[in-house]
Design a protein around this motif. Structure first.
Motif, mmCIF file in Angstrom:
data_model
loop_
_atom_site.group_PDB
_atom_site.id
_atom_site.type_symbol
_atom_site.label_atom_id
_atom_site.label_comp_id
_atom_site.label_asym_id
_atom_site.label_seq_id
_atom_site.Cartn_x
_atom_site.Cartn_y
_atom_site.Cartn_z
ATOM 1 N N ARG A 146 22.567 22.390 99.658
ATOM 2 C CA ARG A 146 22.066 21.801 98.678
ATOM 3 C C ARG A 146 22.213 21.643 97.227
ATOM 4 N N LEU A 147 22.528 22.531 97.104
ATOM 5 C CA LEU A 147 23.075 22.750 95.894
ATOM 6 C C LEU A 147 24.389 22.049 95.577
ATOM 7 N N ILE A 148 25.544 21.977 96.401
ATOM 8 C CA ILE A 148 25.956 20.772 96.185
ATOM 9 C C ILE A 148 25.885 19.026 96.273
ATOM 10 N N ALA A 149 24.734 18.640 96.535
ATOM 11 C CA ALA A 149 24.097 17.578 96.473
ATOM 12 C C ALA A 149 23.465 17.300 95.119
ATOM 13 N N GLU A 150 23.245 18.520 94.422
ATOM 14 C CA GLU A 150 22.161 18.803 93.573
ATOM 15 C C GLU A 150 23.086 18.824 91.898
ATOM 16 N N GLU A 151 24.370 19.218 92.014
ATOM 17 C CA GLU A 151 25.489 19.624 90.735
ATOM 18 C C GLU A 151 25.623 17.858 90.497
ATOM 19 N N PRO A 152 25.820 18.137 89.132
ATOM 20 C CA PRO A 152 26.516 17.030 88.240
ATOM 21 C C PRO A 152 27.573 16.658 88.299
ATOM 22 N N GLU A 153 28.209 18.007 88.132
ATOM 23 C CA GLU A 153 29.865 18.241 87.767
ATOM 24 C C GLU A 153 30.657 18.473 89.028
ATOM 25 N N ALA A 154 31.527 17.178 88.983
ATOM 26 C CA ALA A 154 32.045 17.851 90.408
ATOM 27 C C ALA A 154 33.550 18.979 89.925
ATOM 28 N N SER A 155 33.741 18.921 89.260
ATOM 29 C CA SER A 155 34.704 20.877 88.953
ATOM 30 C C SER A 155 33.813 21.790 89.829
ATOM 31 N N VAL A 156 32.275 22.242 89.401
ATOM 32 C CA VAL A 156 31.567 22.460 89.183
ATOM 33 C C VAL A 156 31.281 22.325 90.598
ATOM 34 N N ARG A 157 31.072 21.220 91.740
ATOM 35 C CA ARG A 157 31.333 21.338 92.860
ATOM 36 C C ARG A 157 32.402 21.533 93.722
ATOM 37 N N ALA A 158 33.822 21.639 93.759
ATOM 38 C CA ALA A 158 34.426 22.153 93.995
ATOM 39 C C ALA A 158 35.270 23.002 94.507
ATOM 40 N N ILE A 201 27.118 14.303 102.008
ATOM 41 C CA ILE A 201 28.239 14.086 103.892
ATOM 42 C C ILE A 201 29.310 15.450 104.379
ATOM 43 N N LEU A 202 29.404 15.576 103.203
ATOM 44 C CA LEU A 202 29.579 17.196 103.986
ATOM 45 C C LEU A 202 28.963 18.356 104.763
ATOM 46 N N LYS A 203 28.122 18.167 104.743
ATOM 47 C CA LYS A 203 26.851 19.299 105.398
ATOM 48 C C LYS A 203 27.108 18.191 106.857
ATOM 49 N N ALA A 204 26.871 17.372 107.246
ATOM 50 C CA ALA A 204 27.185 15.816 107.961
ATOM 51 C C ALA A 204 28.445 16.026 108.993
ATOM 52 N N ASP A 205 29.301 16.039 107.944
ATOM 53 C CA ASP A 205 30.604 15.865 108.629
ATOM 54 C C ASP A 205 31.650 17.269 109.190
ATOM 55 N N HIS A 206 31.441 18.654 108.582
ATOM 56 C CA HIS A 206 31.661 19.578 108.327
ATOM 57 C C HIS A 206 32.306 20.282 109.953
ATOM 58 N N ARG A 207 31.235 20.373 110.785
ATOM 59 C CA ARG A 207 31.590 20.832 111.732
ATOM 60 C C ARG A 207 31.810 19.629 112.853
ATOM 61 N N GLU A 237 38.450 10.620 106.243
ATOM 62 C CA GLU A 237 37.142 9.246 106.187
ATOM 63 C C GLU A 237 35.766 9.776 105.683
ATOM 64 N N SER A 238 35.794 11.158 105.438
ATOM 65 C CA SER A 238 34.402 11.949 104.490
ATOM 66 C C SER A 238 35.003 11.806 103.749
ATOM 67 N N ILE A 239 36.155 11.848 103.060
ATOM 68 C CA ILE A 239 36.333 11.068 101.441
ATOM 69 C C ILE A 239 36.241 9.718 101.653
ATOM 70 N N ARG A 240 36.558 9.180 101.663
ATOM 71 C CA ARG A 240 36.355 6.882 102.136
ATOM 72 C C ARG A 240 34.632 7.129 101.150
ATOM 73 N N ARG A 241 34.107 8.193 102.577
ATOM 74 C CA ARG A 241 32.831 8.225 101.933
ATOM 75 C C ARG A 241 31.854 8.136 101.045
ATOM 76 N N ILE A 242 32.831 9.209 100.133
ATOM 77 C CA ILE A 242 32.475 10.152 99.102
ATOM 78 C C ILE A 242 33.310 8.924 97.941
ATOM 79 N N LEU A 243 34.110 8.061 97.987
ATOM 80 C CA LEU A 243 34.973 7.500 97.266
ATOM 81 C C LEU A 243 33.555 6.373 96.979
ATOM 82 N N VAL A 244 32.869 5.477 98.309
ATOM 83 C CA VAL A 244 32.037 4.392 98.021
ATOM 84 C C VAL A 244 30.997 5.054 96.934
#
Length: 522
Positions: A428-440, A369-375, A355-362
């Protein structure tokens, strides 16, 4: 029972008494035990059963009877408490770690060092050999034990500013990250000048620190050091001691060494990831097709991810719990099965991640999203254990409330009081990072580096990695249990040696594995 069956077994009574005594010592001395703290009988009984591990003659730490020979976990977990207890019992407060070791502690370095240097007010020079090729060098030099000391992890250390004045140029090259963090923790150059102007002045150290301040972008503070020393008739020529091309930390008012370390790691690692990971395909246009591919990977992912954590998982078990064939209230086997609870929890968490992935894909920001959902992922992962009465409900409330250690790792996860701020910074670092590979890659590793939960950090970390891979259109990637050791080695190199390239290349290989290999339950 006694031989005639009239009372409790005397050996069991002795064992219980020894464990009670050990528990008191554990609470009082953080698991550090001296021979005289226990009776000979209690000590021999606890050592024989593995509850006590010898460190050196007359000194012990608490152990786990299940540990195998050569297991380093108990020692690395007890390293800093042991050092604090041992030095305090030997020297009271009449000692101090040398400036280099002091700065490593101040800046939140999480690695167990091979050797620590301790300066005492009296006594002789001695190398104290400790388990697994670690040691303590002790030598007397009353002038190198400062009158004012800080206390970090129960150890006597130099204050940050004074230690920076005393370390040599090699600290800025061998420990550049810690040097940057330490400089950032100095609020005002006056903290340095108090030491730099003492006695005949310290022109070499002042030149080094003026150059270092200029390098990290604090030009006004650099000028203040030069001008103040000049007023005291000490000539200073700024000299940059760093060998870095550019600083990894921008000037800021942040003083937490843990947040500064996360920022530094992210800044210095991101280009390494970009250079060693395939370019992102781009956000998937057909959301349902992407989610369907994720669902197809469930069986393989569950098997491999749970097996990496040591659960004995079978294809039949995964299939059974996926079809809700799990009933802890009415099925005695399910109620007692740790593996079944883990598998059911994984199934529930996997659904939440989808469900988190669906929100990312839109188009949602993956960091938010991860901050809100990981718990919620965590709650689903361990919900079955709560339902079975193994865990209390409050244990799903938040991050861990005490220390935790990674088996056989020299990396010590962050202390509990640093967790909230560090997790906030990570997202915060994830949210501000433009590269998906770096985020992952960095999102996954730094989550495990922080280790915010008592359990489930690896599984949540891999869920996080795959959600962030989805933010770049990469496929769901299974880390195969057949390559568990390479995976663990790569995580250790990043955490302990600061080398993210092996982990990046490893994850890229798993990403690019053939579908048959990626889906195989090896």
């Amino acid at each position: 029972m006694t031989p005639n069956g009239t009372g409790p077994n005397p050996n069991a009574v002795k064992m219980a008494a020894a464990l009670r005594a050990l528990q008191k010592l554990q609470d009082k001395h953080h698991g550090v035990v001296e021979s005289k703290d226990l009776s000979d009988e209690q000590r021999d009984l606890l050592v024989g059963t593995g509850f006590l591990k010898p460190v050196l003659k007359g000194w012990f730490i608490c152990g786990n009877p299940k540990d195998l020979p050569g297991d380093t976990t108990a020692w690395y977990a007890s390293y800093w408490p042991f050092l604090s207890g041992y030095l305090t019992k030997r020297f009271g407060k009449r000692y101090c770690l040398n400036p280099e070791a002091s700065l490593l502690l101040h800046t939140g370095n999480t690695t167990v060092p091979r050797q620590v240097t301790v300066v005492t007010k009296q006594g002789g020079t001695q190398v104290v050999k400790l388990p697994f090729e670690t040691s303590v060098l002790v030598y007397p030099d009353e002038k190198r034990v400062p009158k004012t000391r800080a206390d970090v992890r129960g150890l006597q250390v130099w204050p940050v500013a004074e230690a920076l004045c005393l370390v040599g140029p090699q600290f800025f090259t061998h420990h550049s990250r810690e040097a940057e963090i330490a400089l950032a923790m100095v609020r005002d150059p006056s903290e340095l000048l108090t030491t730099l102007l003492a006695g005949e002045g310290m022109p070499t150290a002042a030149s080094r620190l003026a150059g270092a301040m200029a390098f990290v972008g604090r030009t006004q503070d650099s000028a203040a050091i030069v001008n103040t020393m000049k007023s005291a008739r000490v000539h200073v020529q700024p000299k940059n001691p760093f060998e870095l091309e550019q600083p990894t930390l921008p000037p800021s008012r942040e003083r937490s060494p843990y947040i500064l370390r996360l920022r530094s790691l992210w800044s210095s690692w991101r280009q390494v990831v970009i250079d060693n990971f395939p370019p992102a395909p781009g956000l998937a246009r057909d959301i349902e097709a992407y989610v369907h591919q994720v669902e197809e990977r469930y069986r393989s992912d569950a098997y491999n991810s749970l097996s990496i954590e040591g659960y004995q998982v079978t294809e039949e078990l995964i299939e059974r719990v996926a079809k809700n064939g799990w009933d802890p209230e009415n099925n005695e086997e399910d109620n007692a099965s740790r593996d079944a609870m883990a598998a059911r929890g994984y199934f529930q968490a996997f659904g939440a991640v989808k469900e988190s992935i669906r929100r990312i894909l839109v188009g949602g920001n993956p960091g938010y999203i991860l901050k809100a959902d990981h718990r919620e992922w965590y709650s689903e992962l361990f919900g079955p254990a709560v339902a079975a009465g193994i865990l209390k409900r409050h244990q799903l409330a938040g991050y861990r409330t005490g220390p935790i250690f990674i088996r056989n790792s020299m990396h010590t996860p962050l202390p509990r009081d640093a967790l909230l701020d560090s997790m906030e910074e990570l997202f915060r670092l994830i949210a501000e990072e433009p590269e998906a590979s770096v985020r992952a890659v960095l999102g996954h590793h730094l989550f495990v580096f922080i280790h915010p939960y008592f359990d489930g950090n690896g599984r949540i970390g891999r869920f996080m990695m795959n959600a962030l891979l989805a933010s770049g259109g990469y496929p769901w990637t299974v880390v195969r249990v057949a390559r568990r050791q390479q995976y663990m080695d790569a995580l250790e190199l990043a955490s302990v040696k600061g080398d993210i390239a092996p982990l990046t290349r490893f994850l890229a290989e798993e990403l690019q594995a053939e579908p048959e290999a990626r889906g195989a339950a090896e």
